[in-house]
Design a protein around this motif. Structure first.
Motif, PDB file in Angstrom:
ATOM      1  N   ASP A 213       0.852  -1.191   0.000  1.00  0.00           N
ATOM      2  CA  ASP A 213       0.000   0.000   0.000  1.00  0.00           C
ATOM      3  C   ASP A 213       0.885   1.238   0.000  1.00  0.00           C
ATOM      4  O   ASP A 213       0.743   2.124   0.844  1.00  0.00           O
ATOM      5  N   ASP A 215       2.934   4.424  -2.373  1.00  0.00           N
ATOM      6  CA  ASP A 215       2.469   5.658  -3.005  1.00  0.00           C
ATOM      7  C   ASP A 215       1.808   5.388  -4.347  1.00  0.00           C
ATOM      8  O   ASP A 215       2.210   4.505  -5.102  1.00  0.00           O
ATOM      9  N   THR A 216       0.810   6.202  -4.649  1.00  0.00           N
ATOM     10  CA  THR A 216       0.155   6.189  -5.960  1.00  0.00           C
ATOM     11  C   THR A 216       0.561   7.463  -6.702  1.00  0.00           C
ATOM     12  O   THR A 216       1.269   8.327  -6.157  1.00  0.00           O
ATOM     13  N   ASP A 238       2.515   1.714  -4.596  1.00  0.00           N
ATOM     14  CA  ASP A 238       1.315   0.922  -4.384  1.00  0.00           C
ATOM     15  C   ASP A 238       1.248  -0.153  -5.468  1.00  0.00           C
ATOM     16  O   ASP A 238       1.346   0.149  -6.660  1.00  0.00           O
ATOM     17  N   MET A 269       0.269   1.445  -8.707  1.00  0.00           N
ATOM     18  CA  MET A 269      -0.051   2.844  -8.388  1.00  0.00           C
ATOM     19  C   MET A 269      -1.504   3.180  -8.686  1.00  0.00           C
ATOM     20  O   MET A 269      -1.844   4.343  -8.921  1.00  0.00           O
ATOM     21  N   GLU A 270      -2.378   2.160  -8.732  1.00  0.00           N
ATOM     22  CA  GLU A 270      -3.807   2.312  -9.010  1.00  0.00           C
ATOM     23  C   GLU A 270      -4.073   2.912 -10.383  1.00  0.00           C
ATOM     24  O   GLU A 270      -5.178   3.398 -10.647  1.00  0.00           O
ATOM     25  N   GLU A 271      -3.057   2.872 -11.256  1.00  0.00           N
ATOM     26  CA  GLU A 271      -3.194   3.492 -12.581  1.00  0.00           C
ATOM     27  C   GLU A 271      -2.851   2.550 -13.720  1.00  0.00           C
ATOM     28  O   GLU A 271      -3.394   2.672 -14.825  1.00  0.00           O
TER      29      GLU A 271
END
Length: 451
Positions: A213, A215-216, A238, A269-271
Motif C-alpha cells: 500500500d 504511493d500512488t 502501491d 499505483m492504481e493506474e
C-alpha cells in the motif's frame, strides 16, 4: 577471519556431545576469470540490459580487460541428533576482483564478509518450517534468490503443499511519511501444490501475490522505470501483482521434458494494469553418453509505455545463467553480466535454442549449442542523428564449454560465446545508427572447489 573460524570450530566441537547437536561444514570456493572479450563494457557491472537511456556499451573498437575474481561461500548446519531442528548460517566473500580497491589489491585486508543465509529449519506438525534469511524459490524464471520470511512445507498425498510469507522490502519509517503503515512494505504471500499424477511426471500449481500500500500517482509517486520493473523497481509504490503458474517435468525412457507457464495480472499505483505472461518448454532425449535438448520460451513485452497497460512479463529476483546464453546471461563470472532476467527491458524475449552435451569420460564433459533470440516487442529509440528506429532481432548465438573434474570435488571449466548481433542490439551501441555493427564474444573460465 581465520582465528574466528578456528575458535568457532573448537567451541562447537566441545559443545556437541553435551548438546547432542551434529555440526556439518560446507564450502563453495569459486575462482572465476574473464579471459577475453571484445566488448568489456557490455559486461561491466550488472544488468546493463535494463537501462532506459542508451548505455553505449558496445564500441566500434575491440576492448578487453583480463579479469580474475573470487567468490567464497562457507556455511555450517547445526542439527539436533534426531533432525527435528536445524540452524543454518552462511557467510560470503563475493565478487572480489584481483587488484580491486582495498579487497584485492596490495595487502588485502578488505572488510567484505557478508551474511548469505541465516535461518532455522524445524519440524512443525507433519511438515517443516524455515524462518529467517533463506533461499526462496517460486520458480527459476520468477523468483529464486535469498529472501527473509517464513516458509512451510507439508506432505499431502503423493506430493506436498508449500505456504510462505516473504518480505522483499520494508519501507523506512520517517517523519515526512505520515501515512506510513505496515502494509506499505512490499510483502509476498505464496502457495504451491506439487504432485505426481503418473510415474515419471511431476507437476506444480502455484499462486504468488506481491502487495504494497505504497504511493500512488495521486500521492506524488513518479512511477518506476518501466524498462526495469522488477526487484527494486517496486519499492515505495502501491502495487498488487498476482502470478498464477503451472510447471512440471516428465521423464519417459530416454525422453524428457520441462515446462513453465505463468500469467500475471494486478495493478500498479492504481493506474497501470499488469497483463504479462511467460511460457517455457524443454524437449530432450538422452543418447548414450550424450543429451540433445531443444529449448524455447516466450516472455511477453510491452509495446506502449504511455498507455495504462503494462503487458511485459515481470520477474522478481532471479539469475538466468549461461545454460541459455553465455553472452546475454550470467556466465562463470556471474557478478559481471548483461542480463539476469529472461527479457530485455520491457520488451520481453523469444528464444529458440538447440544444445548437445556429452559426457566424454568420467571426468570430462563438453557441450555445444546454437540459439536464435529476439524481443517480443520492437525496441524503439532515436539513433545518434535523431532518426526513429525499431527492431526486434537480438541475433544468433553459438556457445561451447568444456568441464573437467580435476579432483572429485573440484571442477576446472572453460566456456565461450559468440553473438552475431541483430539490429535490435544497435540500441546499445556507441555508433547508434539503426544497424548493428559489432558482434560480441566472450571467453570465461573457472576453478571451483565444493565440499
Amino acid at each position: 577471519m581465520k582465528r574466528m573460524w578456528i575458535a568457532l570450530v573448537v567451541m562447537l566441537s566441545m559443545a556437541a556431545p553435551a548438546l547432542a547437536v551434529d555440526f556439518t561444514f560446507h564450502g563453495d570456493l569459486n575462482h572465476r576469470f574473464r579471459l577475453y572479450t571484445n566488448q568489456v563494457n557490455f559486461f561491466d557491472g550488472a544488468g546493463n540490459s535494463w537501462q532506459s537511456m542508451h548505455k553505449k556499451a558496445i564500441t566500434e573498437e575491440d576492448n578487453n580487460d583480463l579479469m580474475g575474481e573470487i567468490k567464497y561461500r562457507l556455511w555450517t548446519e547445526m542439527a539436533s541428533d534426531d533432525g527435528a531442528i536445524k540452524g543454518v548460517y552462511a557467510i560470503e566473500v563475493g565478487g572480489i576482483q584481483f587488484g580491486s580497491g582495498t579487497d584485492g589489491d596490495f595487502s588485502g585486508d578488505g572488510v567484505d564478509v557478508e551474511t548469505r543465509w541465516a535461518y532455522t529449519d524445524f519440524a512443525l506438525g507433519s511438515g517443516r518450517a524455515k524462518i529467517g534469511l533463506q533461499t526462496f524459490t517460486v520458480n527459476k524464471f520468477i523468483w529464486q534468490e535469498t529472501a527473509t520470511g517464513i516458509d512451510y512445507s507439508v506432505p499431502v498425498g503423493n506430493g506436498n503443499v508449500e505456504l510462505a510469507w516473504m518480505r522483499g522490502y520494508e519501507r523506512p519509517h520517517n517523519d515526512s511519511d505520515l501515512d506510513h503503515n505496515d502494509f506499505d512494505d512490499l510483502d509476498a504471500l505464496y502457495a504451491r501444490y506439487n504432485f505426481s499424477p503418473a510415474e515419471g511426471m511431476k507437476m506444480g500449481l502455484f499462486a504468488l501475490w506481491q502487495h504494497s500500500d505504497g504511493d500512488t500517482l495521486s500521492d506524488g509517486a513518479t512511477g518506476p522505470n518501466y524498462n526495469y520493473v522488477s526487484r527494486g523497481g517496486f519499492t515505495n509504490l502501491d502495487m498488487d501483482l498476482y502470478t498464477l503458474g503451472f510447471d512440471g517435468t516428465l521423464a519417459a525412457g530416454n525422453f524428457f521434458a520441462n515446462w513453465d507457464l505463468f500469467y500475471q495480472f494486478g495493478d500498479l499505483m492504481e493506474e497501470v494494469d499488469f497483463a504479462g505472461y511467460f511460457g517455457h518448454v524443454d524437449l530432450g532425449a538422452k543418447m548414450g553418453k550424450g543429451k540433445l535438448m531443444f529449448t524455447t520460451w516466450y516472455a511477453s513485452g510491452d509495446d506502449d509505455a504511455t498507455d495504462d497497460d503494462y503487458d511485459a512479463f515481470v520477474a522478481t529476483d532471479i539469475d538466468i545463467n549461461s545454460e541459455y546464453s553465455v553472452v546475454l546471461f550470467e556466465g562463470y563470472t556471474d557478478d559481471d553480466y548483461f542480463a539476469e532476467a529472461p527479457y530485455l527491458m520491457d520488451k520481453g524475449m523469444i528464444l529458440f535454442r538447440l544444445g548437445y552435451d556429452h559426457q566424454t569420460t568420467d571426468k570430462l564433459k563438453v557441450g555445444l549449442s546454437a540459439a536464435y533470440l529476439m524481443t517480443a516487442e520492437d525496441i524503439e529509440y532515436l539513433d545518434n542523428n535523431g532518426i526513429a528506429r525499431s527492431d526486434d532481432e537480438i541475433g544468433v548465438e553459438v556457445d561451447a564449454y568444456v568441464s573437467y573434474k580435476l579432483f572429485s570435488s573440484t571442477e576446472v571449466a572453460l566456456q565461450a560465446g559468440y553473438l552475431m548481433t541483430g539490429d535490435a542490439m544497435d540500441y546499445y551501441e556507441v555508433d547508434c545508427d539503426g544497424s548493428a555493427d559489432e558482434d560480441i564474444y566472450i571467453i570465461n573460465s573457472r576453478l571451483r572447489y565444493s565440499f
